[in-house]
Design an enzyme around this catalytic site. Structure first.
Site, short mmCIF file in Angstrom:
data_model
loop_
_atom_site.label_atom_id
_atom_site.label_comp_id
_atom_site.label_asym_id
_atom_site.label_seq_id
_atom_site.Cartn_x
_atom_site.Cartn_y
_atom_site.Cartn_z
N SER A 95 3.82 -4.38 21.58
CA SER A 95 4.12 -5.61 20.84
C SER A 95 5.27 -5.37 19.88
CB SER A 95 2.89 -6.05 20.06
OG SER A 95 2.69 -5.16 18.98
N LYS A 96 5.76 -6.47 19.33
CA LYS A 96 6.85 -6.39 18.37
C LYS A 96 6.43 -5.56 17.17
CE LYS A 96 9.56 -9.58 15.54
NZ LYS A 96 9.81 -8.55 14.59
N ARG A 97 5.14 -5.68 16.84
CA ARG A 97 4.65 -4.92 15.68
C ARG A 97 4.79 -3.40 15.89
NH1 ARG A 97 -0.92 -5.93 14.60
NH2 ARG A 97 -0.61 -7.93 15.64
N ASP B 77 8.29 -2.59 15.09
CA ASP B 77 8.55 -2.62 13.64
C ASP B 77 7.98 -1.38 12.97
OD1 ASP B 77 9.73 -5.03 14.02
OD2 ASP B 77 8.03 -6.24 13.34
#
Ligand code: GLU
Length: 509
Positions: free
Chosen positions: A267-269, A272
């Site tokens: 995921s994008k998380r 990040d």
């Protein structure tokens, strides 16, 4: 094999995640390998999730990756339009056709009524599924009389069109829908828990399912290659093809891309948290102004990025890891795509970039480095930049690493690494450096080899350790104990500058 026509069918709901890019890539590779056509179709029927700049983003991303579509919005539109929002009438016609065939029906149940049924079932410990169990008890053209249905429609009552799920297969004989997937082999699904999916919404738009299969049929799609998350939709899609009496395309459901650490989908998380992009290009959310990083802006080469993605779920069956796009088109086949998820590895991604960087010519790299230098206020000639690049590139992963690896080729050090100075700049050093200047003054042919020979000869004659001269010498030219072969640096910056830097170090340290 029949005429290969494959499509990438993203919904323009935001930037394309690398999972989506990989789906596009595998479609592209499959098309090229089989002399087929790669189509882009924009699935924008869900108006609530539509994002204005997403389509442009998707097209820019495919172009950056060098995997352009052959047919799509504004390009070879022979099966167009390729935006589903521009095909509304087509879907309405097909939804009505299914109603007329008795394979679908009008349903008038309001959101409140459906909510009531859901809650009522929950209280009894059951799950409400709108399907063969209870459709006759709900408000639709199966339970209501023909007159009532006509009256409601004429009245402008809101309705949806639902698919009559079980009726499409040989009822009674079995309750499975089976088919084969090019990656997963035989797959079958129990039908009794499948619901009567909405095909056409009260806002006049089809749902994904109807639009998707109607378009795949009309656009003569031969193979549907898409993410594993669509596998649960497969029984409905197969049932829909049967209901229309259409031949279904072949299906291939790609494995998930998994988190680098822990379980589950990338995921994008994760990006990040661990510091890597999950999007091909940087993206600005126009509502929140949040900017997401992109591979392009982070300095990745498109060919390295694509090479990495190709191997995320597919393997060539050999040890080879570096593939040009052409080689990928040659080598790719769906039967070497794995069923199980592929773990994303950010370090490996960097490794690919480093590898591609080393293979680029010094000229190409110099062209990429030049704008960075100009931004730093340095106007150097291309030949010189090329030479610098040749000396430092083996230590670089990205072009933007070049500056910190090579600044001393362009400007004299402003500061000196304090730790190194403490260790290497002794009391006797200034005198040694003055002598070194004299040695350097004497060198007429100022090239790396001569400089090295002269200086080494002098050090040997003095019977002192090489480090005693070489370390302060390096500190003077570079400002730290890093960088390529010191005599190469001296040759590059030239005799006057070499001497000037030593003098400056003597005066500063
Ligand atoms: N619009 C769907 C998506 O966003 C397409 C799924 C499919 O390929 O059938 O991924």
């Amino acid at each position: 094999m029949k005429n290969v026509r494959v499509r990438f069918a993203p919904s323009p709901t935001g930037p394309l995640h690398i999972g989506g890019v990989r789906t596009a890539l595998y479609n592209y590779l499959f098309a090229k390998k089989n002399n087929g056509t790669f189509i882009l179709r924009i699935e924008d029927t869900d108006q609530t999730r539509y994002v204005e700049n997403a389509e442009k983003y998707i097209i820019d991303a495919l172009n950056w990756c060098n995997i352009p579509f052959d047919e799509g919005p504004n390009k070879n539109e022979k099966f167009g339009p390729y935006r589903q929002s521009e095909r509304k009438d087509i879907y309405q016609k097909y939804a009505t056709e299914l109603v007329n065939k008795g394979k679908a029906y009008y349903a008038f149940d309001t959101a409140e009524e459906l909510d009531f049924h859901r809650k009522d079932h929950e209280e009894k410990g059951k799950t409400f599924i709108y399907n063969w169990h209870n459709r006759a008890k709900l408000t639709n053209s199966i339970s209501l009389s023909k007159e009532e249905v006509e009256k409601r429609i004429a009245n402008g009552d809101k309705y949806v069109i639902r698919f009559k799920m079980l009726d499409t297969i040989n009822e009674g004989e079995h309750n499975l829908i089976s088919t084969s997937d090019l990656i997963r082999g035989h797959v079958s699904f129990k039908t009794e828990l499948l619901d009567d999916k909405i095909l056409f919404k009260s806002d006049g738009m089809p749902t994904y399912h109807l639009a998707n299969i109607v378009d795949d049929h009309l656009m003569e799609i031969s193979h549907v290659i898409r993410g594993e998350e669509w596998l649960p939709s497969l029984p409905l899609h197969i049932a829909l093809y049967k209901a229309f009496d259409w031949e279904a395309p072949e299906f291939a459901h790609l494995p998930l891309i998994l988190k680098p650490v822990g379980k589950g989908k990338l995921s994008k998380r994760d990006g990040d948290k661990l510091g890597f992009p999950v999007f091909p290009l940087a993206y600005t959310n126009t509502e929140t102004n949040e900017v997401s990083r992109g591979y392009r802006e982070d300095g990745y080469f498109a060919d390295a990025f694509i090479n990495m993605l190709a191997l995320l779920g597919w393997n060539p069956g050999t040890e080879q890891e570096i593939f040009s796009l052409n080689e990928l088109c040659e080598a790719f086949s769906l039967d070497r795509v794995s069923k199980s998820g592929a773990k994303f590895n950010p370090d490996k991604t960097k490794w690919f970039n480093q590898n591609y960087l080393q293979k680029k010519t010094n000229k190409e790299l110099a062209t990429l480095f030049e704008p960075i230098l100009i931004e730093k206020g340095i106007n150097s000639n291309t030949n010189y930049i090329e030479k610098v690049v040749s000396l430092i590139k083996e230590r670089a992963t990205f072009v933007q690493d070049f500056w910190s690896l090579s600044d001393f080729f362009f400007v004299a050090p402003i500061e000196y690494d304090a730790k190194a100075v403490k260790k290497q700049w002794k009391e006797s050093t200034p005198d040694l450096m003055k002598e070194l200047i004299n040695v350097i003054e004497e060198i007429s042919d100022f090239n790396s080899e001569t400089i090295e020979n002269n200086i080494k000869e002098w050090i040997t004659s003095k019977e002192i350790g090489f480090g005693k001269v070489m370390q302060p010498f390096r500190l003077s030219l570079v400002g730290a104990l890093k960088g390529p072969h010191l005599f190469d640096i001296a040759e590059m910056i030239g005799k006057p500058e070499t001497i000037a830097r030593i003098k400056k170090a003597i005066n500063t340290l």
